[in-house]
Write a protein that holds these residues in place. Structure first.
Motif, PDB file in Angstrom:
ATOM      1  N   ARG A 120       1.038 100.866 -13.192  1.00 25.62           N
ATOM      2  CA  ARG A 120       1.411  99.944 -13.544  1.00 25.62           C
ATOM      3  C   ARG A 120       1.601  99.082 -14.306  1.00 25.62           C
ATOM      4  O   ARG A 120       0.366  99.060 -15.381  1.00 25.62           O
ATOM      5  CB  ARG A 120       0.675  99.078 -12.119  1.00 25.62           C
ATOM      6  N   ALA A 121       1.823  98.088 -14.752  1.00 23.39           N
ATOM      7  CA  ALA A 121       1.621  97.247 -15.564  1.00 23.39           C
ATOM      8  C   ALA A 121       1.475  95.895 -15.209  1.00 23.39           C
ATOM      9  O   ALA A 121       1.956  95.557 -13.865  1.00 23.39           O
ATOM     10  CB  ALA A 121       3.406  97.026 -16.992  1.00 23.39           C
ATOM     11  N   ILE A 122       0.090  95.643 -15.888  1.00 22.82           N
ATOM     12  CA  ILE A 122      -0.171  94.376 -15.411  1.00 22.82           C
ATOM     13  C   ILE A 122      -0.358  93.230 -16.149  1.00 22.82           C
ATOM     14  O   ILE A 122      -0.777  93.299 -17.269  1.00 22.82           O
ATOM     15  CB  ILE A 122      -2.077  94.660 -14.858  1.00 22.82           C
ATOM     16  N   VAL A 123       0.338  92.274 -16.041  1.00 22.30           N
ATOM     17  CA  VAL A 123      -0.100  91.003 -16.474  1.00 22.30           C
ATOM     18  C   VAL A 123      -0.283  89.760 -16.085  1.00 22.30           C
ATOM     19  O   VAL A 123       0.292  89.638 -14.859  1.00 22.30           O
ATOM     20  CB  VAL A 123       1.588  90.823 -16.745  1.00 22.30           C
ATOM     21  N   ASP A 124      -1.190  88.849 -16.504  1.00 18.41           N
ATOM     22  CA  ASP A 124      -2.049  87.998 -16.274  1.00 18.41           C
ATOM     23  C   ASP A 124      -1.532  86.796 -16.168  1.00 18.41           C
ATOM     24  O   ASP A 124      -1.704  86.570 -17.589  1.00 18.41           O
ATOM     25  CB  ASP A 124      -3.145  87.832 -15.670  1.00 18.41           C
ATOM     26  N   VAL A 125      -1.220  86.196 -16.168  1.00 21.19           N
ATOM     27  CA  VAL A 125      -0.375  84.965 -16.003  1.00 21.19           C
ATOM     28  C   VAL A 125      -1.366  83.124 -16.147  1.00 21.19           C
ATOM     29  O   VAL A 125      -1.391  83.038 -15.196  1.00 21.19           O
ATOM     30  CB  VAL A 125       1.375  84.246 -16.142  1.00 21.19           C
ATOM     31  N   ARG A 126      -1.361  82.666 -17.138  1.00 17.32           N
ATOM     32  CA  ARG A 126      -1.781  81.462 -17.145  1.00 17.32           C
ATOM     33  C   ARG A 126      -1.614  79.913 -17.147  1.00 17.32           C
ATOM     34  O   ARG A 126       0.159  79.403 -17.175  1.00 17.32           O
ATOM     35  CB  ARG A 126      -2.550  81.251 -18.585  1.00 17.32           C
ATOM     36  N   LEU A 127      -1.107  79.436 -15.450  1.00 17.91           N
ATOM     37  CA  LEU A 127      -0.042  78.588 -15.585  1.00 17.91           C
ATOM     38  C   LEU A 127      -0.771  77.501 -15.240  1.00 17.91           C
ATOM     39  O   LEU A 127      -2.158  76.439 -15.194  1.00 17.91           O
ATOM     40  CB  LEU A 127       0.682  78.444 -13.973  1.00 17.91           C
ATOM     41  N   GLU A 132      12.686  85.775 -12.782  1.00 16.39           N
ATOM     42  CA  GLU A 132      12.312  86.042 -14.305  1.00 16.39           C
ATOM     43  C   GLU A 132      12.165  87.962 -14.172  1.00 16.39           C
ATOM     44  O   GLU A 132      12.899  88.182 -14.824  1.00 16.39           O
ATOM     45  CB  GLU A 132      11.737  85.273 -15.296  1.00 16.39           C
ATOM     46  N   MET A 133      11.620  87.930 -13.174  1.00 12.47           N
ATOM     47  CA  MET A 133      10.721  89.444 -12.870  1.00 12.47           C
ATOM     48  C   MET A 133      12.321  90.343 -12.688  1.00 12.47           C
ATOM     49  O   MET A 133      12.073  91.110 -12.505  1.00 12.47           O
ATOM     50  CB  MET A 133       9.353  89.791 -12.249  1.00 12.47           C
ATOM     51  N   GLN A 134      13.010  88.799 -11.584  1.00  9.10           N
ATOM     52  CA  GLN A 134      14.271  90.035 -10.549  1.00  9.10           C
ATOM     53  C   GLN A 134      14.692  90.082 -12.326  1.00  9.10           C
ATOM     54  O   GLN A 134      15.896  91.563 -12.111  1.00  9.10           O
ATOM     55  CB  GLN A 134      14.771  88.590  -9.556  1.00  9.10           C
ATOM     56  N   LYS A 135      15.053  89.482 -13.163  1.00 12.45           N
ATOM     57  CA  LYS A 135      16.407  90.201 -14.117  1.00 12.45           C
ATOM     58  C   LYS A 135      15.619  90.675 -14.946  1.00 12.45           C
ATOM     59  O   LYS A 135      16.364  91.645 -15.213  1.00 12.45           O
ATOM     60  CB  LYS A 135      16.212  88.605 -14.977  1.00 12.45           C
ATOM     61  N   LEU A 193       2.050  88.268  -7.261  1.00 11.54           N
ATOM     62  CA  LEU A 193       1.578  88.938  -6.075  1.00 11.54           C
ATOM     63  C   LEU A 193       0.597  87.672  -5.833  1.00 11.54           C
ATOM     64  O   LEU A 193       0.318  88.166  -4.911  1.00 11.54           O
ATOM     65  CB  LEU A 193       0.931  90.235  -7.069  1.00 11.54           C
ATOM     66  N   GLY A 194       0.425  86.960  -7.127  1.00 12.44           N
ATOM     67  CA  GLY A 194      -0.024  85.504  -6.053  1.00 12.44           C
ATOM     68  C   GLY A 194      -1.175  85.170  -6.953  1.00 12.44           C
ATOM     69  O   GLY A 194      -1.082  85.228  -8.409  1.00 12.44           O
ATOM     70  N   VAL A 195      -1.555  83.761  -6.975  1.00 12.45           N
ATOM     71  CA  VAL A 195      -2.892  84.001  -7.268  1.00 12.45           C
ATOM     72  C   VAL A 195      -4.453  84.680  -7.140  1.00 12.45           C
ATOM     73  O   VAL A 195      -4.179  84.805  -6.299  1.00 12.45           O
ATOM     74  CB  VAL A 195      -2.802  81.971  -6.394  1.00 12.45           C
ATOM     75  N   LEU A 196      -4.620  84.375  -8.624  1.00 10.92           N
ATOM     76  CA  LEU A 196      -5.873  85.117  -8.604  1.00 10.92           C
ATOM     77  C   LEU A 196      -6.905  84.890  -8.631  1.00 10.92           C
ATOM     78  O   LEU A 196      -8.002  84.386  -7.876  1.00 10.92           O
ATOM     79  CB  LEU A 196      -5.584  86.771 -10.290  1.00 10.92           C
ATOM     80  N   SER A 197      -6.699  83.633  -9.304  1.00 12.30           N
ATOM     81  CA  SER A 197      -8.002  82.722  -9.793  1.00 12.30           C
ATOM     82  C   SER A 197      -7.950  81.386 -10.248  1.00 12.30           C
ATOM     83  O   SER A 197      -6.583  81.354 -10.472  1.00 12.30           O
ATOM     84  CB  SER A 197      -8.988  83.378 -10.643  1.00 12.30           C
ATOM     85  N   VAL A 252      -2.128  83.925 -12.328  1.00 15.30           N
ATOM     86  CA  VAL A 252      -1.086  84.041 -11.360  1.00 15.30           C
ATOM     87  C   VAL A 252      -1.333  85.529 -12.434  1.00 15.30           C
ATOM     88  O   VAL A 252      -0.787  85.954 -13.023  1.00 15.30           O
ATOM     89  CB  VAL A 252      -0.272  83.943 -11.369  1.00 15.30           C
ATOM     90  N   ARG A 253      -1.329  86.704 -10.976  1.00 12.43           N
ATOM     91  CA  ARG A 253      -1.201  88.493 -11.623  1.00 12.43           C
ATOM     92  C   ARG A 253       0.730  88.742 -11.195  1.00 12.43           C
ATOM     93  O   ARG A 253       0.461  88.588 -10.224  1.00 12.43           O
ATOM     94  CB  ARG A 253      -1.965  89.213 -10.702  1.00 12.43           C
ATOM     95  N   ILE A 254       0.649  89.449 -11.982  1.00  9.33           N
ATOM     96  CA  ILE A 254       2.549  90.337 -12.004  1.00  9.33           C
ATOM     97  C   ILE A 254       1.618  92.182 -12.123  1.00  9.33           C
ATOM     98  O   ILE A 254       1.423  92.314 -13.018  1.00  9.33           O
ATOM     99  CB  ILE A 254       3.679  89.951 -13.265  1.00  9.33           C
ATOM    100  N   ALA A 255       2.460  92.738 -11.658  1.00 13.29           N
ATOM    101  CA  ALA A 255       2.611  93.867 -11.321  1.00 13.29           C
ATOM    102  C   ALA A 255       3.723  94.921 -10.785  1.00 13.29           C
ATOM    103  O   ALA A 255       5.130  94.226 -10.553  1.00 13.29           O
ATOM    104  CB  ALA A 255       0.620  94.344 -10.428  1.00 13.29           C
TER     105      ALA A 255
END
Length: 296
Positions: free
Chosen positions: A199-206, A222-225, A240-244, A252-255
């Motif tokens: 699994r590729a895990i990306v934590d995004v700072r919003l 953007e993930m759909q594209k 996946l939604g808000v992580l913290s 927010v985490r993307i997997a």
């Protein structure tokens, strides 16, 4: 007072005896020189022949293992591990045979040496426990197939790609190029990063300044594209939604499930796409600003 006479005859006789002994030793060396030279030449021939046999044996093992498709060797990685183990055992066996033959050429009683080694082996048996443990652990590593050559693993806090599993040690190459040689008996807990999927895990700072629903919608779009365009993905990346909640940003985490060894490149590509999408939407990603005092 009369002078003491010098023992010249005794001195001359002693020197003659010394010269005779030296002459006999030199004669013995010259007499035996052809024998020693023939033994050295024969030993060199044996070593050369042994080196050729070792090279041919390795090639034969490589061909046999590559052509083996049975159930005992289930994957290319396990076949490579099996090849590494067999070659290691073959090398040690050939080295022992060559040493025995060379010693026999020089007249050493090899049978007596083996007997002495057997008796001595009892004495040093306790000291050889580590070696035996390494060998047995190496056999179990191959039989169970928990790690194979080519896997990305973490062992004893050391991570990298498995380059070889020999009868006594396992060699791991770190991404920086460092080479770790770990005794098989010291391998306890193994983290294998190359089995079935990754699994590729990306934590995004919003930023807090933007609406969270809008940001999540942009990320999902953007993930759909990315799911249609990024090579190596097994499915569309999921937001996946808000992580913290951090002091300066919402995390927010993307997997995304992907093929083995592709996760690092996919993570970098997803981060690049997110940054470009936010720039296109006029959204400034959060960053820490440090106040600098003006010069007085």
């Amino acid at each position: 007072m009369a002078a003491t006479p010098t023992p010249v005859p005794e001195l001359i006789e002693s020197m003659n005896t010394t010269f005779e002994n030296a002459g006999q030793a030199a004669g013995a060396i010259l007499t035996n020189l052809p024998i020693w030279l023939s033994k050295l030449l024969l030993s060199a021939l044996v070593v050369l022949l042994g080196a050729v046999m070792i090279r041919l044996g390795r090639r034969l093992i490589n061909r046999m293992v590559q052509g083996r498709k049975g159930s005992a060797v289930r994957s290319p990685g396990q076949r490579e591990t099996f090849r590494s183990l067999v070659i290691s055992v073959f090398n040690y066996t050939m080295y022992f045979i060559l040493l025995t033959v060379v010693l026999g050429i020089f007249g050493v009683n090899v049978t007596s040496m083996i007997a002495v080694a057997g008796v001595g082996g009892i004495a040093v048996g306790f000291g050889a426990q580590t070696l035996v443990k390494d060998v047995i652990s190496g056999l179990f590593l191959w039989a169970e197939g928990n790690i194979t050559v080519g896997d990305i693993v973490e062992v004893n806090g050391l991570s990298g790609e498995v380059e070889a599993i020999a009868i006594r040690t396992t060699t791991i190459r770190h991404f920086s190029g460092n080479l770790y040689v770990i005794p098989n008996g010291d391998i306890r807990t193994v983290t294998n990063m190359t089995r079935s999927y990754k699994r590729a895990i990306v934590d995004v700072r919003l930023p807090y300044e933007e609406k969270l629903d809008r940001l999540l919608a942009l990320l999902s779009d953007e993930m759909q594209k990315a799911g249609d365009e990024v090579t190596g993905l097994s499915e569309v990346p999921q937001v996946l939604g808000v992580l913290s909640y951090n002091a300066d940003a919402i995390i927010v985490r993307i997997a995304a499930m992907c093929t083995v060894k592709e996760n690092w490149g996919i993570e970098r590509e997803l981060r690049r796409r997110i940054k470009e999408r936010f720039d296109a939407e006029g959204i400034q990603m959060p960053h820490v600003q440090t106040a600098v005092a003006a010069d007085s």
